[in-house]
Design a protein around this motif. Structure first.
Motif, PDB file in Angstrom:
ATOM      1  N   HIS A 122     -12.302  -5.240  31.187  1.00 39.79           N
ATOM      2  CA  HIS A 122     -12.885  -5.731  29.938  1.00 39.79           C
ATOM      3  C   HIS A 122     -11.906  -6.650  29.227  1.00 39.79           C
ATOM      4  N   LEU A 123     -12.336  -7.870  28.992  1.00 41.71           N
ATOM      5  CA  LEU A 123     -11.496  -8.859  28.326  1.00 41.71           C
ATOM      6  C   LEU A 123     -12.108  -9.185  26.967  1.00 41.71           C
ATOM      7  N   PRO A 124     -11.550  -8.622  25.906  1.00 40.51           N
ATOM      8  CA  PRO A 124     -12.150  -8.848  24.593  1.00 40.51           C
ATOM      9  C   PRO A 124     -11.799 -10.226  24.021  1.00 40.51           C
TER      10      PRO A 124
ATOM     11  N   TYR B 216     -16.904  -8.376  23.448  1.00 44.03           N
ATOM     12  CA  TYR B 216     -16.392  -8.050  22.110  1.00 44.03           C
ATOM     13  C   TYR B 216     -17.053  -6.724  21.766  1.00 44.03           C
ATOM     14  N   PHE B 217     -16.274  -5.820  21.198  1.00 40.96           N
ATOM     15  CA  PHE B 217     -16.798  -4.455  21.043  1.00 40.96           C
ATOM     16  C   PHE B 217     -18.132  -4.430  20.291  1.00 40.96           C
ATOM     17  N   ARG B 218     -18.257  -5.315  19.285  1.00 35.90           N
ATOM     18  CA  ARG B 218     -19.429  -5.251  18.420  1.00 35.90           C
ATOM     19  C   ARG B 218     -20.574  -6.160  18.873  1.00 35.90           C
ATOM     20  N   SER B 219     -20.349  -6.997  19.864  1.00 41.03           N
ATOM     21  CA  SER B 219     -21.415  -7.883  20.346  1.00 41.03           C
ATOM     22  C   SER B 219     -22.506  -7.049  20.996  1.00 41.03           C
ATOM     23  N   SER B 220     -23.721  -7.171  20.489  1.00 41.52           N
ATOM     24  CA  SER B 220     -24.781  -6.349  21.082  1.00 41.52           C
ATOM     25  C   SER B 220     -25.191  -6.889  22.449  1.00 41.52           C
ATOM     26  N   ALA B 221     -24.974  -8.178  22.701  1.00 40.81           N
ATOM     27  CA  ALA B 221     -25.279  -8.728  24.028  1.00 40.81           C
ATOM     28  C   ALA B 221     -24.282  -8.203  25.075  1.00 40.81           C
TER      29      ALA B 221
END
Lengths: 210, 210
Positions: free
Chosen positions: B28-30, B6-11
């Motif tokens: 990349h699979l969001p 997910y674009f915003r996931s820091s992990a």
């Protein structure tokens, strides 16, 4: 070596098991977390996070974070190994350990529960919170190893996964979580608890136990 | 390989940086976390925690937990290394990474903040909570590396520490934390952000960015 810990800290408990498995002895220096001894200036100078455990090496080195300490112990004292040799298996074991060390334990630790109380949450809701973190997290852990052969989390020998599991199950029960629906976790716990290294590391066997 | 993120996931951001540094490409699979796509049955079958990232290898292997994935990448694709060679230095780097991955990130992630809202906390208090976790945690991180030579967290090359730091500083700013009091963290971030591997992994450069 000196291990700064607290009898009930599950992160310190992991390191106690690792030291015992490696046949290493350390002087145990308890810090009473409920009395705030972990944020005394002398201790913060060793561990800026104000958390236990901290391991002081014989050469004066200072190590923090239980999983970093355990990986260091495993690299410097390879027998018995706490990780498998195959990279993919190592990743599976580490993922299980991190599912506990990142996603269960810190969400239900003393600091977070104290913060919930500061926000005005009644004690019952605080315990619900801790139980929720344990229940959800351990359910995922059960699924992560349901296809793995036992009796330990990953096969016939203990790994970092078991070092994280045993202390976390103790926490879960303390918060009233019914763990009977996690047969693989209980199988691994039973296998581990038969070992002296795990038994001697239990909270109620520590000098500061209440 | 396929990276579920997910674009915003820091992990997920940490793993994107690692893949880029290693010169590896992944599809990349969001999964839109705010829409709950991470708890769809198909995804839970891959990742029982319902968290991103998950890395699917070309051989069908499924890896979870960002730090386990990054250690696997480092073991299977050693160049450039993401950990120093010396065990004590490795422990220092891992402790810094874990101080973020265990003690900051999970305390301020989507699931915990959602739980706080369920408990009736107003949005302002939820943001305060997230800011607190970042501020306290990053202050400890600054102290952990204040005696280390820069420009990166640990010397003249990037390590797992930098892979955790850069995404966490982005979170801290999003929650309104003033990070100007952390000069060593900012120095390391600036060094990292000059590298294409870090820049290309940024949330706003991802196809699912909003």
């Amino acid at each position: 070596m000196k291990l700064h810990g607290y009898f009930r800290s599950s992160a310190a408990y992991r390191v106690r098991i690792a030291l015992n498995l490696k046949g290493l002895t350390a002087e145990h220096l308890p810090h009473h977390l409920r009395k705030g001894e972990q944020i005394a200036p002398d201790y913060l100078a060793l561990n800026p996070q104000g958390l236990v455990p901290t391991l002081e090496g014989n050469d004066g080195s200072v190590l923090t974070q239980s999983l970093a300490i355990i990986e260091w112990l495993d690299e410097t004292h390879p027998n018995p190994p706490l990780l498998p040799g195959d990279p993919l298996r190592r990743a599976k074991v580490r993922a299980f350990a991190l599912a506990i060390a990142c996603d269960i334990h810190p969400v239900q630790n003393l600091k977070v529960l104290a913060r919930l109380r500061q926000l005005g949450l009644p004690e019952e809701k605080v315990t619900d919170w801790a139980a929720w973190a344990n229940r959800e997290g351990l359910a995922a852990c059960e699924t992560l190893i349901k296809g793995e052969k036992g009796p330990f989390c990953f096969g016939d020998a203990q790994t970092i996964a078991d070092l994280c599991l045993v202390p976390q199950l103790a926490n879960a029960r303390r918060f009233g979580v019914d763990v009977s629906g996690f047969p693989r976790l209980l199988e691994a716990e039973a296998a581990a608890k038969q070992m002296k290294a795990f038994a001697d590391a239990a909270p109620d066997r520590q000098p500061d136990a209440e």
